[in-house]
Motif scaffolding. Sequence first.
Motif, mmCIF file in Angstrom:
data_model
loop_
_atom_site.group_PDB
_atom_site.id
_atom_site.type_symbol
_atom_site.label_atom_id
_atom_site.label_comp_id
_atom_site.label_asym_id
_atom_site.label_seq_id
_atom_site.Cartn_x
_atom_site.Cartn_y
_atom_site.Cartn_z
ATOM 1 N N LEU A 134 45.588 34.180 50.304
ATOM 2 C CA LEU A 134 46.138 33.872 49.437
ATOM 3 C C LEU A 134 46.604 32.372 49.069
ATOM 4 O O LEU A 134 47.714 31.621 49.957
ATOM 5 C CB LEU A 134 47.634 35.212 49.498
ATOM 6 N N ILE A 135 46.967 31.974 47.802
ATOM 7 C CA ILE A 135 47.173 30.500 47.593
ATOM 8 C C ILE A 135 47.646 31.515 46.981
ATOM 9 O O ILE A 135 47.166 32.269 45.424
ATOM 10 C CB ILE A 135 45.385 30.006 47.100
ATOM 11 N N VAL A 158 44.251 34.256 44.055
ATOM 12 C CA VAL A 158 45.368 32.843 43.940
ATOM 13 C C VAL A 158 46.428 33.939 43.215
ATOM 14 O O VAL A 158 46.253 34.367 42.044
ATOM 15 C CB VAL A 158 44.054 31.999 42.631
ATOM 16 N N ILE A 159 47.644 33.236 43.033
ATOM 17 C CA ILE A 159 48.684 34.292 43.069
ATOM 18 C C ILE A 159 49.759 33.311 41.410
ATOM 19 O O ILE A 159 49.944 32.018 42.423
ATOM 20 C CB ILE A 159 49.794 34.693 43.924
ATOM 21 N N THR A 160 49.984 33.564 40.429
ATOM 22 C CA THR A 160 50.325 33.173 39.706
ATOM 23 C C THR A 160 50.999 33.777 38.417
ATOM 24 O O THR A 160 50.585 35.123 38.677
ATOM 25 C CB THR A 160 49.614 32.088 38.407
ATOM 26 N N GLY A 161 52.472 33.275 38.697
ATOM 27 C CA GLY A 161 53.386 33.870 37.485
ATOM 28 C C GLY A 161 52.751 34.058 36.451
ATOM 29 O O GLY A 161 53.493 34.483 35.296
ATOM 30 N N SER A 162 51.951 33.411 35.795
ATOM 31 C CA SER A 162 51.881 33.297 34.656
ATOM 32 C C SER A 162 50.532 34.295 33.964
ATOM 33 O O SER A 162 49.828 33.571 34.350
ATOM 34 C CB SER A 162 51.483 31.712 33.789
ATOM 35 N N GLN A 163 50.351 34.893 32.919
ATOM 36 C CA GLN A 163 49.521 35.410 32.351
ATOM 37 C C GLN A 163 48.545 34.777 32.054
ATOM 38 O O GLN A 163 47.552 34.813 31.863
ATOM 39 C CB GLN A 163 50.104 36.756 31.586
ATOM 40 N N GLN A 164 49.076 33.596 31.554
ATOM 41 C CA GLN A 164 48.460 32.874 30.464
ATOM 42 C C GLN A 164 47.186 31.659 31.390
ATOM 43 O O GLN A 164 46.139 31.911 31.742
ATOM 44 C CB GLN A 164 48.970 31.642 29.119
ATOM 45 N N VAL A 176 42.250 36.089 40.921
ATOM 46 C CA VAL A 176 43.888 35.917 40.898
ATOM 47 C C VAL A 176 44.677 36.952 40.612
ATOM 48 O O VAL A 176 44.204 38.332 40.194
ATOM 49 C CB VAL A 176 43.639 35.479 39.206
ATOM 50 N N ILE A 177 45.330 37.527 41.149
ATOM 51 C CA ILE A 177 46.687 38.109 41.027
ATOM 52 C C ILE A 177 47.784 37.070 40.298
ATOM 53 O O ILE A 177 48.396 36.528 39.968
ATOM 54 C CB ILE A 177 47.047 38.608 42.494
ATOM 55 N N VAL A 178 48.939 38.041 39.800
ATOM 56 C CA VAL A 178 49.403 38.060 39.121
ATOM 57 C C VAL A 178 50.526 38.586 39.324
ATOM 58 O O VAL A 178 51.389 39.874 39.294
ATOM 59 C CB VAL A 178 49.838 38.646 36.555
ATOM 60 N N GLY A 179 51.995 37.761 39.486
ATOM 61 C CA GLY A 179 52.971 38.082 39.603
ATOM 62 C C GLY A 179 53.952 36.822 40.453
ATOM 63 O O GLY A 179 53.636 35.784 40.521
ATOM 64 N N ASP A 180 55.230 36.896 40.416
ATOM 65 C CA ASP A 180 56.157 35.989 40.140
ATOM 66 C C ASP A 180 56.469 35.820 41.560
ATOM 67 O O ASP A 180 56.130 36.864 42.787
ATOM 68 C CB ASP A 180 57.547 36.217 39.785
ATOM 69 N N LEU A 181 56.319 34.386 41.785
ATOM 70 C CA LEU A 181 56.516 33.783 43.388
ATOM 71 C C LEU A 181 56.885 33.796 44.099
ATOM 72 O O LEU A 181 57.346 33.763 45.643
ATOM 73 C CB LEU A 181 55.628 32.190 43.260
ATOM 74 N N ASP A 182 58.733 34.338 44.165
ATOM 75 C CA ASP A 182 59.482 34.616 44.253
ATOM 76 C C ASP A 182 60.067 36.057 44.448
ATOM 77 O O ASP A 182 61.324 36.197 44.382
ATOM 78 C CB ASP A 182 60.759 33.291 43.332
ATOM 79 N N GLN A 191 49.120 42.560 49.644
ATOM 80 C CA GLN A 191 48.901 43.496 50.931
ATOM 81 C C GLN A 191 48.910 42.057 52.328
ATOM 82 O O GLN A 191 48.026 41.101 53.209
ATOM 83 C CB GLN A 191 47.549 43.591 51.057
ATOM 84 N N THR A 192 50.014 41.436 52.696
ATOM 85 C CA THR A 192 50.238 40.264 52.945
ATOM 86 C C THR A 192 50.950 39.912 53.847
ATOM 87 O O THR A 192 50.059 39.023 55.368
ATOM 88 C CB THR A 192 52.234 39.545 52.245
ATOM 89 N N ASP A 193 50.977 41.268 54.262
ATOM 90 C CA ASP A 193 51.201 41.673 56.211
ATOM 91 C C ASP A 193 49.755 42.059 56.669
ATOM 92 O O ASP A 193 50.019 42.368 57.787
ATOM 93 C CB ASP A 193 51.916 43.184 56.100
ATOM 94 N N LYS A 194 48.805 41.663 56.279
ATOM 95 C CA LYS A 194 47.727 42.063 56.697
ATOM 96 C C LYS A 194 46.427 40.610 56.724
ATOM 97 O O LYS A 194 45.073 40.780 56.567
ATOM 98 C CB LYS A 194 46.934 43.148 55.494
ATOM 99 N N ALA A 195 47.024 39.677 55.743
ATOM 100 C CA ALA A 195 46.304 38.302 55.057
ATOM 101 C C ALA A 195 46.380 37.778 56.451
ATOM 102 O O ALA A 195 47.028 38.019 57.641
ATOM 103 C CB ALA A 195 46.939 37.342 54.008
ATOM 104 N N ALA A 196 45.240 36.700 55.972
ATOM 105 C CA ALA A 196 44.574 35.900 57.614
ATOM 106 C C ALA A 196 45.694 35.191 57.346
ATOM 107 O O ALA A 196 45.826 34.373 58.264
ATOM 108 C CB ALA A 196 42.955 36.126 57.646
#
Length: 565
Positions: A134-135, A158-164, A176-182, A191-196
């Motif tokens: 995850l980046i 890649v996680i980003t909070g901006s749809q644009q 890309v995955i959309v989601g607030d970083l905080d 699936q953070t608990d299973k990330a490398a």
Amino acid sequence: MKFVVPQLMFFFQDKTTKRNVVVLSKFLAFLLSVICLYSILFHLLMAYEGQDFSWVTGVYWTLTVMSTLGFGDITFNSDLGRVFSIFVLVSGVLFLLIILPFTFIQFFYAPWLEAQEKARTPRQLPNETEGHVLITSVDPITTRLIDYLNRRQVPYAVITGSQQHAATLLDQGYRVIVGDLDRQETYRQTQTDKAALIVVTNDDLISTNICFTIRQVSEDVPIVTNAANKHSIDILEYSGNVSVYEFMTMLGVSLARRAFGVGLGTTMIGRFGDLLISELPVRYTSLEGKSLAQAGIRQATGVTAIGMMEKGKFIVANPETRISAQTILILAGTSGQLKAFDEHFTVAIQQSPDIPQVLILGGGRVGQVAAATLDQYGINFRIVEKRSNIGTGAYREKTICGDAADLDTLRSAGIEQVKSVIITTHSDDMNIYLTFYCRQLRPDMQIISRSILERSVAKLHMAGADQVMSYASLGAGIIFQLLQPNEISLFTEGLVVLQRQAGTHYAGTSIMTCGIREKTGLSIIAIRQHDHLHISPDPETMIEEEDELIFIGTPDQEKLFEELS
């Protein structure tokens, strides 16, 4: 159809969309009632004039007038009818040509486009996802890292909070995955608990917040972070990071260690267990002007000359290859063998305490680190910095305030006496310009340049740089080695190291007869047999099916190898 249905479901489930549809429906109902009213008045006025038309004709006349088509096949004869026609025409322009388009765009079309983008950018990863990376930020380091991940077929997002921003990254080919970083929910859905590994390269404040959020979801997932400020290291480590690096500091050290200096000798650029891969600028050594056969490197020290770099190009070594002053030898061996090499071949450069040995162009953070590294080795240097507020620290007396592109400034800094120039500005455009300018002034001088973007490396070599250190490649290589510790990451440009099992294709052949070097240009620098790593194996070594072969070469040679295998 499969793509439209999810869009419609997503579109009509949104509360704002539902409100917009209600507003648009009310306006359409109002517009329909106006058309009906005008049709009724049309019939009354036509009856007043003694004309008779159907109800369909009334609607037809109303729409042609309101839309300003005005075919003219049905007209009034009286002034009252003509005044009514003018009123219908003006109201039609207002309702149909102005209000309706804007209402449709604002309350339906724009939300529909937004729904399309949201449907195109997922907000979670499948539950079975594991072993992924995850980046949280796209920058030069993570862009280069994604190249490594794609090459090794390691899944990432890649996680980003901006749809644009997500839409832009999708168009560029990123996952890309959309989601607030905080928000914790973002990391549960990815699936953070299973990330490398999770790579957090935002600024220090945001990175700290992200890391604390991740630790609320998973206490064990590895996190790697870049600290922009030295004082942030303790804070980032406390927030739960496994690895915190100062890539800018590491870059400054790497640049300085490549400068000609007093007894610096070889510089390690990668390692694999006991196998060390190093480089050596040949100028001022006893190797200059000799062929590899005449140099006798392996016979004298046990070190293998894998190849050489000249102007960013990797050249496969053979006994007849001539070593020039511009050559950078790529060597492989154990630490003891490389130490013996330094004692046998490198020569300490005599310098006067009053004459600078190295000139650093750019006194920012990287330049200051490079200066501190040179100072540790007792190498005399000068810094050229345009900003007067820089260089007021430990090296104030060694700092020349002025423009590095100004000849008088460079002369006052000692450009005509120095043996090396290190270019460390934070702009690739400026680095390319200064590299070419310095090369025109001193064709015989070593030029080492910093590169922000990987695509600028080739340009810097064209401009005259002898060596280029990419900030992106340095950081990405270190991170990737955390992910796959058995891989070798070279902290230099233009070279790759890969490890592959011999398999049945090469089993039963020797290193000399396997044809890998002849077909691809790759060189075998080590071979693992029965859990034992043989460094610089003899060309007559027989290859077995279970052996692990370690190669070095260029990315193009790696691609050719993959195609032939």
